[in-house]
Design a protein around this motif. Structure first.
Motif, PDB file in Angstrom:
ATOM      1  N   ARG A 200       5.089   3.872  -9.689  1.00  0.00           N
ATOM      2  CA  ARG A 200       4.181   3.081  -8.876  1.00  0.00           C
ATOM      3  C   ARG A 200       4.954   2.528  -7.676  1.00  0.00           C
ATOM      4  O   ARG A 200       6.107   2.123  -7.810  1.00  0.00           O
ATOM      5  CB  ARG A 200       3.596   1.896  -9.662  1.00  0.00           C
ATOM      6  N   ARG A 202       4.061  -0.302  -4.563  1.00  0.00           N
ATOM      7  CA  ARG A 202       3.115  -1.225  -3.961  1.00  0.00           C
ATOM      8  C   ARG A 202       3.760  -1.820  -2.696  1.00  0.00           C
ATOM      9  O   ARG A 202       4.748  -2.548  -2.786  1.00  0.00           O
ATOM     10  CB  ARG A 202       2.751  -2.360  -4.923  1.00  0.00           C
ATOM     11  N   LEU A 389       2.117  -4.326 -13.464  1.00  0.00           N
ATOM     12  CA  LEU A 389       1.877  -4.711 -12.073  1.00  0.00           C
ATOM     13  C   LEU A 389       0.750  -5.736 -11.970  1.00  0.00           C
ATOM     14  O   LEU A 389       0.826  -6.684 -11.194  1.00  0.00           O
ATOM     15  CB  LEU A 389       1.527  -3.481 -11.240  1.00  0.00           C
ATOM     16  N   GLY A 397      -1.340  -9.651  -3.486  1.00  0.00           N
ATOM     17  CA  GLY A 397      -0.217  -8.810  -3.103  1.00  0.00           C
ATOM     18  C   GLY A 397       1.041  -9.632  -2.886  1.00  0.00           C
ATOM     19  O   GLY A 397       0.983 -10.818  -2.585  1.00  0.00           O
ATOM     20  N   ASP A 401       8.072  -5.394  -1.042  1.00  0.00           N
ATOM     21  CA  ASP A 401       7.671  -4.143  -1.677  1.00  0.00           C
ATOM     22  C   ASP A 401       8.019  -4.164  -3.156  1.00  0.00           C
ATOM     23  O   ASP A 401       8.939  -4.872  -3.585  1.00  0.00           O
ATOM     24  CB  ASP A 401       8.400  -2.964  -1.031  1.00  0.00           C
TER      25      ASP A 401
END
Length: 409
Positions: A200, A202, A389, A397, A401
């Motif tokens: 993953r 993000r 996550l 968010g 990163d």
């Protein structure tokens, strides 16, 4: 730290400037006496009401942008977790006792986040200074000088807002290009033999925060072995994405011929020394031997991988940690360590965006990760990655990163 005997609610109400508290949904929680007095509102007209229901734009002014500009500032604070100071704004206010009558007002707002124990923004401090008197005469009708000053200040404020908007758009374009470059250079999720690996990535929220996080997974020469690595480049935007691609490719190539992860990082460190922007980059790599049920690992200043044993025990692989890449003027061989695992264990590598939070010790984040891994240890790697996550990243968010790679052993 709260001091016994101090009534902080009374202190808040008595603050000399205009201060209000908002929820992340932009609903008023409280407002001090000065805020109520200068805005011409009662507590009942403000508390528990949506900000822009209390203070909408002047419908008689087609050029009004007060709500749009203020909303954008508050959203930036929620997204980044950082304070945001606004240029002076014209934001007319409707007279509370004269519906339909609007007073021309000018304000200088500052919006500040209040973080909860988990690092999430739980409140917004909205401090406002009225600057109307700076651009109007203090008594009597406004003279020519006052009108000129008012016009000039308002024009400069609009120019600054337009410049900020152009910069935001430019940064957004850079972010899109950096993300595309980063995605192109990262390996795609794939099967590793008959064992499932989940990856993953993000990106950080905000136009300026695209960083250089990366992951890699390679088949190693000799035996039933794979190499799994993650890394993080200091910096933002296109430059960081480009450096990330160079380091990932170099480590991938070195891992295929190195005797162990420490040697692979030694080679990567020498390479980083000649790559602009690679200073202080971090990386951790693991060599997993499925035949002998061992993981050999080495870290260059990176958070430790987590090994979830089949018996429910979480082991952080932190016995071979060294400074980041290119941190020493004269490199020395890096350490490495080996641990064992049983069939059904899971190894998790990640970057610091998953665990680090502002004003919080890293051990708290590691403990949070361990608890989440144990709660979902029976899930397949894909489900486990999504669950971790979801639990560990802020709802809006993160400001850094996050890369995660999970391999079922």
């Amino acid at each position: 730290m709260a001091v016994p005997g101090i009534d902080y609610a009374a202190v808040f109400r008595a603050l000399p400037g205009m201060v209000a508290l908002l929820t992340p949904q932009l609903v008023y929680v409280d407002a001090n006496e000065e805020f109520l007095r200068l805005s011409g509102r009662t507590r009942e007209q403000v508390v528990d009401r949506y900000l822009f229901d209390v203070f909408p734009d002047n419908p008689n002014d087609p050029t009004a942008t007060g709500t749009r500009d203020l909303c954008a500032s508050l959203r930036r604070v929620l997204a980044t977790g950082e304070r945001d100071a606004m240029a002076p704004q014209r934001y007319d206010v409707q007279c509370a006792d004269r519906p339909g009558h609007w007073e021309q007002r000018y304000w200088s707002p500052v919006n500040v986040p209040v973080h909860g124990p988990d690092g999430k923004v739980v409140l917004l401090v909205h401090r406002v200074e009225e600057v109307t008197e700076l651009i109007r005469s203090r008594s009597g009708p406004r003279g020519t000088r006052a009108r000129v000053l008012e016009t000039e200040l308002y024009t400069r404020a609009r120019e600054l807002q337009e410049l900020n908007e152009r910069l935001r758009q430019a940064h957004a374009r850079e972010r899109e290009v950096a993300l595309a470059l980063q995605e192109a250079m990262l390996p795609a999720p794939r099967q590793v033999g008959d064992r499932r690996a989940a990856v993953r990535y993000r990106p950080a929220v905000g136009a300026l925060n695209v960083c250089g996080d990366w992951y890699d997974l390679v088949d190693l020469v000799g035996g039933n072995r794979i190499g799994v690595a993650v890394g993080d480049v200091v910096g933002h935007g296109l430059e960081a994405a480009g450096v990330m691609g160079q380091l990932r490719s170099a480590l991938s190539a070195a891992s295929r011929v190195a005797e162990g992860p420490a040697e692979a990082l030694n080679v990567l460190g020498r390479y980083a020394h000649v790559v602009d922007g690679a200073e202080s980059a971090t990386a951790v790599t693991t060599f997993i031997d499925f035949d002998h049920h061992t993981i050999t690992y080495s870290s260059a200043g990176h958070p430790p991988p987590a090994l979830v044993h089949a018996d429910g025990r979480v082991e952080f692989l932190d016995q071979a940690t060294d400074p980041p890449l290119d941190a020493r003027p004269d490199p020395i061989p890096r350490p490495q360590a080996t641990t064992t695992f049983a069939e059904g264990a899971t190894v998790v590598l990640y970057t610091d965006g998953l665990i680090e939070r502002r004003d919080e010790d890293i051990d708290v984040g590691l403990g949070r990760l361990a608890a989440a891994l144990l709660r979902h240890q029976d899930a397949d790697p894909e489900t486990l990655a999504d669950s971790v996550l979801l639990e560990l990243l802020p709802p809006g968010g993160a400001t850094d990163d996050t890369a995660v790679i999970i391999v079922r052993l």
